[in-house]
Motif scaffolding. Structure first.
Motif, PDB file in Angstrom:
ATOM      1  N   LYS A 146      -0.743   0.823  15.915  1.00  0.00           N
ATOM      2  CA  LYS A 146      -0.936   0.868  14.452  1.00  0.00           C
ATOM      3  C   LYS A 146      -0.718   2.290  13.934  1.00  0.00           C
ATOM      4  N   ALA A 147      -1.314   3.238  14.641  1.00  0.00           N
ATOM      5  CA  ALA A 147      -1.186   4.637  14.210  1.00  0.00           C
ATOM      6  C   ALA A 147       0.263   5.102  14.285  1.00  0.00           C
ATOM      7  N   TYR A 148       0.967   4.693  15.320  1.00  0.00           N
ATOM      8  CA  TYR A 148       2.370   5.114  15.475  1.00  0.00           C
ATOM      9  C   TYR A 148       3.271   4.430  14.444  1.00  0.00           C
ATOM     10  N   VAL A 149       3.131   3.115  14.313  1.00  0.00           N
ATOM     11  CA  VAL A 149       4.139   2.391  13.521  1.00  0.00           C
ATOM     12  C   VAL A 149       3.882   2.511  12.024  1.00  0.00           C
ATOM     13  N   GLU A 150       2.635   2.500  11.631  1.00  0.00           N
ATOM     14  CA  GLU A 150       2.368   2.716  10.204  1.00  0.00           C
ATOM     15  C   GLU A 150       2.644   4.174   9.854  1.00  0.00           C
ATOM     16  N   GLY A 151       2.313   5.074  10.775  1.00  0.00           N
ATOM     17  CA  GLY A 151       2.639   6.490  10.557  1.00  0.00           C
ATOM     18  C   GLY A 151       4.138   6.687  10.469  1.00  0.00           C
ATOM     19  N   GLY A 152       4.868   6.035  11.362  1.00  0.00           N
ATOM     20  CA  GLY A 152       6.323   6.192  11.387  1.00  0.00           C
ATOM     21  C   GLY A 152       6.989   5.622  10.145  1.00  0.00           C
ATOM     22  N   LEU A 153       6.576   4.429   9.770  1.00  0.00           N
ATOM     23  CA  LEU A 153       7.188   3.812   8.582  1.00  0.00           C
ATOM     24  C   LEU A 153       6.835   4.610   7.320  1.00  0.00           C
ATOM     25  N   SER A 154       5.618   5.110   7.278  1.00  0.00           N
ATOM     26  CA  SER A 154       5.218   5.930   6.131  1.00  0.00           C
ATOM     27  C   SER A 154       6.082   7.180   6.017  1.00  0.00           C
ATOM     28  N   LEU A 155       6.321   7.801   7.154  1.00  0.00           N
ATOM     29  CA  LEU A 155       7.147   9.012   7.157  1.00  0.00           C
ATOM     30  C   LEU A 155       8.549   8.712   6.618  1.00  0.00           C
ATOM     31  N   VAL A 156       9.092   7.583   7.027  1.00  0.00           N
ATOM     32  CA  VAL A 156      10.436   7.213   6.589  1.00  0.00           C
ATOM     33  C   VAL A 156      10.436   6.906   5.083  1.00  0.00           C
ATOM     34  N   LEU A 157       9.445   6.162   4.627  1.00  0.00           N
ATOM     35  CA  LEU A 157       9.419   5.826   3.202  1.00  0.00           C
ATOM     36  C   LEU A 157       9.127   7.065   2.346  1.00  0.00           C
ATOM     37  N   HIS A 170       3.991  15.645  15.144  1.00  0.00           N
ATOM     38  CA  HIS A 170       2.625  15.131  15.182  1.00  0.00           C
ATOM     39  C   HIS A 170       1.782  15.702  14.031  1.00  0.00           C
ATOM     40  N   VAL A 171       2.012  16.957  13.678  1.00  0.00           N
ATOM     41  CA  VAL A 171       1.272  17.546  12.555  1.00  0.00           C
ATOM     42  C   VAL A 171       1.673  16.850  11.260  1.00  0.00           C
ATOM     43  N   VAL A 172       2.950  16.595  11.103  1.00  0.00           N
ATOM     44  CA  VAL A 172       3.430  15.924   9.884  1.00  0.00           C
ATOM     45  C   VAL A 172       2.794  14.532   9.762  1.00  0.00           C
ATOM     46  N   VAL A 173       2.769  13.802  10.851  1.00  0.00           N
ATOM     47  CA  VAL A 173       2.221  12.447  10.775  1.00  0.00           C
ATOM     48  C   VAL A 173       0.701  12.485  10.588  1.00  0.00           C
ATOM     49  N   ALA A 174       0.052  13.476  11.148  1.00  0.00           N
ATOM     50  CA  ALA A 174      -1.389  13.640  10.895  1.00  0.00           C
ATOM     51  C   ALA A 174      -1.619  13.854   9.406  1.00  0.00           C
ATOM     52  N   TRP A 175      -0.760  14.653   8.804  1.00  0.00           N
ATOM     53  CA  TRP A 175      -0.853  14.923   7.359  1.00  0.00           C
ATOM     54  C   TRP A 175      -0.683  13.633   6.561  1.00  0.00           C
ATOM     55  N   ILE A 176       0.267  12.808   6.974  1.00  0.00           N
ATOM     56  CA  ILE A 176       0.469  11.522   6.296  1.00  0.00           C
ATOM     57  C   ILE A 176      -0.756  10.631   6.447  1.00  0.00           C
ATOM     58  N   TRP A 177      -1.305  10.588   7.649  1.00  0.00           N
ATOM     59  CA  TRP A 177      -2.495   9.759   7.866  1.00  0.00           C
ATOM     60  C   TRP A 177      -3.677  10.247   7.034  1.00  0.00           C
ATOM     61  N   LEU A 178      -3.782  11.550   6.894  1.00  0.00           N
ATOM     62  CA  LEU A 178      -4.907  12.064   6.104  1.00  0.00           C
ATOM     63  C   LEU A 178      -4.752  11.666   4.638  1.00  0.00           C
ATOM     64  N   GLN A 179      -3.522  11.722   4.142  1.00  0.00           N
ATOM     65  CA  GLN A 179      -3.297  11.267   2.760  1.00  0.00           C
ATOM     66  C   GLN A 179      -3.715   9.805   2.593  1.00  0.00           C
ATOM     67  N   GLN A 180      -3.302   8.982   3.559  1.00  0.00           N
ATOM     68  CA  GLN A 180      -3.586   7.554   3.424  1.00  0.00           C
ATOM     69  C   GLN A 180      -5.083   7.288   3.599  1.00  0.00           C
ATOM     70  N   PHE A 189       0.839  -1.212   0.000  1.00  0.00           N
ATOM     71  CA  PHE A 189       0.000   0.000   0.000  1.00  0.00           C
ATOM     72  C   PHE A 189       0.864   1.249   0.000  1.00  0.00           C
ATOM     73  N   MET A 190       1.847   1.260   0.887  1.00  0.00           N
ATOM     74  CA  MET A 190       2.698   2.448   0.994  1.00  0.00           C
ATOM     75  C   MET A 190       3.480   2.683  -0.297  1.00  0.00           C
ATOM     76  N   LEU A 191       4.081   1.624  -0.814  1.00  0.00           N
ATOM     77  CA  LEU A 191       4.961   1.778  -1.975  1.00  0.00           C
ATOM     78  C   LEU A 191       4.191   2.095  -3.249  1.00  0.00           C
ATOM     79  N   TYR A 192       3.130   1.340  -3.484  1.00  0.00           N
ATOM     80  CA  TYR A 192       2.485   1.432  -4.800  1.00  0.00           C
ATOM     81  C   TYR A 192       1.250   2.314  -4.797  1.00  0.00           C
ATOM     82  N   GLU A 193       0.387   2.119  -3.792  1.00  0.00           N
ATOM     83  CA  GLU A 193      -0.856   2.887  -3.807  1.00  0.00           C
ATOM     84  C   GLU A 193      -0.630   4.324  -3.363  1.00  0.00           C
TER      85      GLU A 193
END
Lengths: 613, 613
Positions: free
Chosen positions: B359-370, B547-557, B13-17
Motif C-alpha cells: 500500500k505504501a509503495y503503490v499509493e506512494g508511487g501513483l501519487s508521485l506520478v499524478l 524515498h525522501v520525496v515519497v515520504a514527503w508525499i505521504w506526509l501531505q496525504q 482522493f488523489m485527484l480531488y482531495e
C-alpha cells in the motif's frame, strides 16, 4: 573460456581454504578420501552439469511437462541427464559404501549439487527430492522398507517425492485432512488430495516413492487436530512385489499440473490419493510421529533451497560478468569526446556496483550454505559429543537463515544480472531472466520467508534456553578475536597491507556492534511478554540477523584472503577483500534501522486493521 | 465486489482531495470541465479497462505476437480494445477541441491511463506510444506534417512508435549510426537498424508513424560524433499521398521480434530501415536538433513508465488484498488450539506487513506520478510565468524519480503480492506473477535506473545553479511548516486525535532531518572536484532522494487524512495514516545509511577492478 555455471576457483577456496574439507579425511568415515577424490567428483559434476544439464535448461523452460493420454510428457534430455547422474553414482554420493555410495562428506555432496542446480534447477530437482526422500527413510524406515524402496532410489531406478501440502493446508500443515485407515496388519488405505507435489508424476523412473503425511483417524473416525495426529507413509506409484518386481498401479491419480512462473521443467502436481477405495500405504516409523520424521527431510530440503537460491544467483552473476566485459556502451562521465570508442560496460562504476553487489550476495549465500553443510558433517562425525552438539546447535540456529537469506538476496542478484544486461537481459533470448523467475520460488517453498522468521525468533532463539543463539554468538566473537589477533601482527597479512588491516579491524568493530545490537534486541523482544508483539516483526529480525551472519562469513573470508595475498593469485584475493568491503560499507549498515525498528517494539503492522486497507 | 484494477476511492482522493484537480477548471483551457466531466471520463476508462483490456491480459501474455507470412499476428482482443479506446475519443483526451480532443488536464489524462495500464500494460502500450508520438509532433512538426500524421493518430487510424535504440546504441544514443541522406528537397533516405521498437510492426492500425533518430552525414560523408549530429524524422510504414490516402509501402523491414519476460502482448521489434535503397523520411524540426525534440517525448514517456510501474504494483496489491481476505491458513502464534478454524491470512501480522508495504509503495508511487502530471498542467496553464517556471523546475527535478522510484518499489510490491499468495501466486493460474514479470521492464527502458541516477545527481541537481533542487526543497519545507501549523491547533485534526498529532509532528521532524541530510550530502558530493567520484554512487543518491520525496508525499496525504477523519469514511483515512506511519517507521530510516555512505564519498565500487571479479 570461463564457466558461467559456477567458479571452480571460488568453490575450491570455500571448500579447502576456508572450510578445510580435507580435515574431514582424517575421520574414519572419510579416510579413503583426499582432495584428489573430492576434486575428481567435482570434475565429474562440472562436466555432467555442463554437458547434460545446462544444455537443456532453456528448452525445458520453453517446453513444460504436459499430459498426453494420462501420461506426463517431458523433453527427452531430462531423462538422459538423470540417467547419467545415476550412472555416475551421484544419487548415492554421500551414502555408505555398502549401499553403493561414495561416503563423500555432505559439504562435498552439496558442492556437487551446486553444479547441477546452477546448470538446471528443474532437472536437478528430481535428484534432490529422491536423495532427500532416501535420507529420510534411512533414518526411520525398517530394513525391509529400505531394501524395497531406498536401494532402488539410490540406484536411480525409483524417484521420490515429499507429499505434505494440501489445497487447504500449505503453511499450516496441522490442517491436513488426508486420512490413513488401517487395512489389515501391514498396510493402510490413504485418501486425500496433495498439492504442489514436485516430481509427483512422470515416466522418468520405474517407480515413484511418495512420502505422504496423513492422519490416522481415532476410534470415533475423527482426525486429531494439530500436528500431533500426523503420521508418515510410503505410498508407491506402483506396488512392489516381495521380489522387488513391480506390481499393480496404486490408487493415485494426477488431478492436474501447476504452471509456474519458473522451475517449469519440474512437474508440479495435484495428486488425488484414494479415489478408488484408497491408495495402499505403509507406515514409516511410529504413528503420530510423522512430522518429526518428515522434519529431517525438511531441514535437508531447506539447506537445498538455500543452495538453489545461491547458485541461481551465482550463475546469473557469472553471466552478467561475461556480458559486462564484452558489451561496449557509453563513456566515462568526464569523457567528453564522443569520437572515442565506447567502453565495455564493466568500466562504468554503476555496473561495477551491480556486479560487486551480486558477488557479495552470491558468494556470501553459497558460503553460508556450504558452511551449514560442513556443520552437518561435524554433527555426524566430529570426534567429541560436545563438538557434535555444538555443530548441531549452530546448524539448527542457522537453518532458517541458510534457507531464507539466499532466497531474498540472490533473487536480488538475479534482478541485478538482468539490469546489467539492459533490455537484452529482459528477453528470453538471453539466460538471466529465467534465473530470476526460477529463483523467485525459493522464498515460498519449504517454509515461506515469514515462517522462517517465526522459526528463528519464535523457536530457534529461545530453544534450549538460548543455547543455540549463544553458540552462534560465541563463533562470531571467535572470528572477531581472530581478526584482532591476526592483523595486530602486520606480517600475518603480508607487507604493505596496512590499509587492509585497518579495514579488517573496522569490520570487526562493526560486526561486534551489530551482534551486540542483535543480542539487545532479542532480549527486548522477549521482555515484551506478549507473543503477538514479540513475533510481529519476525521477518525483519530474520533479515537483520541474516545480514549479520553473512557479514561474519565475509569477514572470515577476507581475513583468509588478506593472509593469502602474498601467495599469488592476488586478483582473486583482492576480489574477496573488495566484496567484503562492499558488504561492510553497503550492506551491513542496512541492519541499523532494522534493529532500531525492532528495539522500538514497533506495532505499525500489528495495529493495521483489515478495514483500513 | 471491489475492482482489483485500481481503487477509485483512492484515485478520487488523489485527484480531488489532494491535487485539487477541480482548481484547474477555473483556467480558460479547462473552463468547460468540472468534477462531473472528469468523473465521467474516469467511469468510461474504468469500464473499458475492465471489460476490454483486463479481459485478455493473461491471454495476450500466453499468446505472444508472432510472424506468419511476414505479418505480425496478434490475438483479436487487442484490436477490439484499441478500437473502443479510440472510439471513446481517448487517444485525444488531452488535445485541443479543434483536433477532436477533450481538453482534459494531463493529471486526469494520466488517471485514465492508470486504468488501462493496470488492466493490461501490453495492449495499452500501443495507445501511449501513439499519444506520445503525436504530442512530440505537435511541438515541433509543420502544420502539413500534423495534418498528415498527427490527426490520423489522434483518431486512432495510425499508430506511432519511437525509434531511438540501435543494437550498438541503447543507453548511449550518441552512438547511433542510422543515416539520413537528403533525397531531393523535401525528403531523406534513411538506412540503419533500430532495436527494441515497441509496436514497431503490426496490423492493428492503417499505418505506423515511426519517429526515427538518425544522423545526416556531413559533406565528407561522415557522421558527426555525439548527440549533436542527431536529427528527428517521420518515417511512415506506408507513404501517405497528398489526399491522405495510403501509398506504397516504405523500405522498412521487420528483422525480428524480441521475446521478453513480460510485456509479451506488445510487439517488440528489430526494424531494418533502407535495405532496398533507403526508407523515405521527413525531417521534423531543425536538423541536428533531433534529440532535443525527442526529449519531449522521452520526458512524457518517463512519466508514463513511472505510471505503468505504479499501477502494475497497485493492481497486484489489490489482488493480494483480496486473496488475503479470503484465504484461510494458520492461527495466531498465541493460539494453541488446533481445533479452532483457520484465520484469513490477513489476520497474520506478517501478511499485514506485506500488504501495508505494498500500500505504501503503490499509493506512494501513483501519487508521485499524478503529482508530476499535475505539475505538467501547472507548467502549461498556471496564471503567472513564475508559477509556470516553478512548476517546470519541480517537474524536471522529479522526473528521474517519478520514473525510477515506482520502477524499483512497485516491483517489490509485486514480489510481495506473490509472497502473500504463497505457492498459488507463483503460478500462472493466478495473476500476480505476470504483474511481477511485466513490471521488471520498467527499471530498464526509457533510461535505466543508473542513467536516471546520473540525470538526477549529475544534471538536475546542478541545473540553473541549483534552482531545481532549491525549488523542491522549498516545497518540502512548506509541507513541514504546514504540518507544524496545523497540528499545533488540535481542532484542525479533529478531537481526540492527539496520538496522530504527535505522529505527524514526528514525521515532519524526520522529513526535515532527512532533507537536511540530502542537502549536506549533495554539497559534499559536488565539493569532491572529481566527476567520476561525485557520480560514482549516483544510483544510491537517486534511491535516497526518492524515498525522501515519497515520504514527503505521504506526509501531505496523512495531514489531509487527519483533517478529514471526522468527515466520515474513517477507515479510508485511517488507512492513509497507517500507511504514512509505515513509511516513516519502516522506509524512511533506510535513507540514513545511504546518506552516510554517500557522505563518506565511498569509492568501493569505483576502486573495484575488472580482474578482481
Amino acid at each position: 573460456m570461463r564457466s558461467t555455471i559456477l567458479s571452480r576457483r571460488d568453490l575450491s577456496f570455500m571448500l579447502y581454504e576456508w572450510l578445510d574439507a580435507e580435515a574431514l579425511t582424517r575421520r574414519a568415515r572419510f579416510e579413503d578420501h583426499n582432495r584428489e577424490t573430492f576434486d575428481a567428483a567435482l570434475d565429474t559434476a562440472e562436466r555432467l552439469a555442463t554437458d547434460l544439464f545446462a544444455n537443456h535448461n532453456k528448452k525445458a523452460d520453453a517446453n513444460e511437462p504436459h499430459v498426453v493420454d494420462g501420461k506426463v510428457q517431458i523433453i527427452p534430455e531430462v531423462k538422459t541427464a538423470l540417467e547419467a547422474f545415476s550412472l555416475a553414482g551421484l544419487m548415492a554420493a554421500g551414502q555408505d559404501y555398502e549401499r553403493g555410495g561414495m561416503q563423500l562428506p555432505v559439504v562435498v555432496e552439496k558442492a556437487l549439487a551446486a553444479y547441477f542446480t546452477a546448470a538446471n534447477v528443474s532437472t536437478s530437482a528430481y535428484t534432490f527430492l529422491t536423495m532427500s526422500n532416501a535420507n529420510t527413510l534411512l533414518k526411520c524406515a525398517t530394513p525391509a522398507q529400505i531394501e524395497t524402496y531406498v536401494n532402488p532410489m539410490l540406484a536411480g531406478r525409483f524417484f521420490g517425492t515429499m507429499c505434505l501440502s494440501e489445497p487447504q493446508a500449505g503453511s499450516s500443515l496441522s490442517d491436513i485432512t488426508t486420512r490413513a485407515v488401517p487395512d489389515g496388519e501391514s498396510q493402510y488405505r490413504i485418501t486425500g488430495n496433495k498439492m504442489w507435489i514436485s516430481a509427483g508424476e512422470h515416466e522418468l523412473a520405474e517407480n515413484i516413492v511418495h512420502l505422504v503425511l496423513a492422519k490416522i483417524p481415532g476410534e470415533d473416525g475423527k482426525l486429531i487436530p494439530g500436528v500431533k495426529g500426523i503420521s508418515l507413509f510410503i505410498v508407491p506409484k506402483y506396488l512392489v512385489n516381495d521380489d522387488g518386481s513391480l506390481g499393480a498401479r496404486n490408487d493415485i491419480s494426477l488431478a492436474g499440473l501447476n504452471h509456474k512462473m519458473g522451475n517449469r521443467g519440474t512437474t508440479n502436481c495435484l495428486l488425488n490419493f484414494g479415489e478408488n477405495g484408497g491408495a495402499i500405504g505403509y507406515l514409516v516409523g511410529e504413528p503420530h510421529h510423522g512430522l518429526a520424521n518428515m522434519f529431517h527431510m525438511m531441514n535437508e530440503a531447506r539447506i537445498g533451497v538455500g543452495l538453489g537460491a545461491a547458485v541461481l544467483g551465482y550463475t546469473g552473476y557469472l553471466h552478467a560478468l561475461e556480458y559486462a566485459r564484452n558489451r561496449p556502451q557509453g563513456r566515462h562521465p568526464a569523457q567528453k569526446d564522443a569520437a572515442q570508442p565506447q567502453l565495455p560496460i564493466i568500466q562504468h562504476t554503476d555496473v561495477r556496483r551491480m556486479l560487486l553487489a551480486q558477488k557479495a550476495y552470491v558468494e556470501g549465500g553459497l558460503s553460508l550454505v556450504l558452511y551449514s553443510a560442513r556443520l552437518v558433517d561435524e554433527q555426524n562425525t566430529a570426534e567429541t559429543p560436545e563438538a557434535r552438539e555444538h555443530a548441531g546447535r549452530l546448524l539448527d540456529f542457522l537453518t532458517p537463515i541458510t534457507k531464507s537469506w539466499p532466497s531474498q538476496w540472490c533473487v536480488e542478484a538475479n534482478s541485478l544480472a538482468i539490469q546489467v544486461h539492459g533490455g537484452y537481459g529482459y528477453t528470453r533470448e538471453y539466460n538471466v531472466e529465467q534465473f530470476y523467475r526460477d529463483n523467485r520460488l525459493n522464498a515460498i517453498h519449504e517454509g515461506t520467508h515469514g515462517i522462517h522468521g517465526l522459526d528463528l525468533l519464535g523457536r530457534k532463539v529461545s530453544l534450549q534456553d538460548g543455547a543455540l543463539f549463544r553458540a552462534f554468538g560465541a563463533e562470531l566473537r571467535k572470528t572477531i578475536r581472530k581478526v584482532r589477533g591476526s592483523v595486530g601482527a602486520p606480517d600475518a597479512v603480508g607487507p604493505g597491507l596496512a590499509t587492509i588491516s585497518v579495514e579488517l579491524l573496522a569490520h570487526a568493530d562493526a560486526l561486534e556492534q551489530a551482534w551486540q545490537g542483535v543480542e539487545e534486541v532479542t532480549q527486548k523482544l522477549y521482555a515484551v511478554g506478549d507473543l503477538n508483539k514479540t513475533l510481529a516483526n519476525a521477518s525483519i529480525y530474520l533479515e537483520a540477523v541474516g545480514h549479520v551472519v553473512v557479514a561474519w562469513i565475509w569477514l572470515q573470508q577476507a581475513l583468509l584472503a588478506a593472509a593469502s595475498l602474498a601467495s599469488g593469485d592476488t586478483d582473486f584475493y583482492r576480489g574477496k577483500l573488495q566484496a567484503c568491503l562492499y558488504f561492510f560499507q553497503w550492506e551491513l549498515p542496512k541492519v541499523g534501522p532494522q534493529l532500531e525498528l525492532l528495539a522500538s517494539i514497533d506495532t505499525t503492522t500489528l495495529d493495521m486493521q483489515d478495514a483500513w486497507f
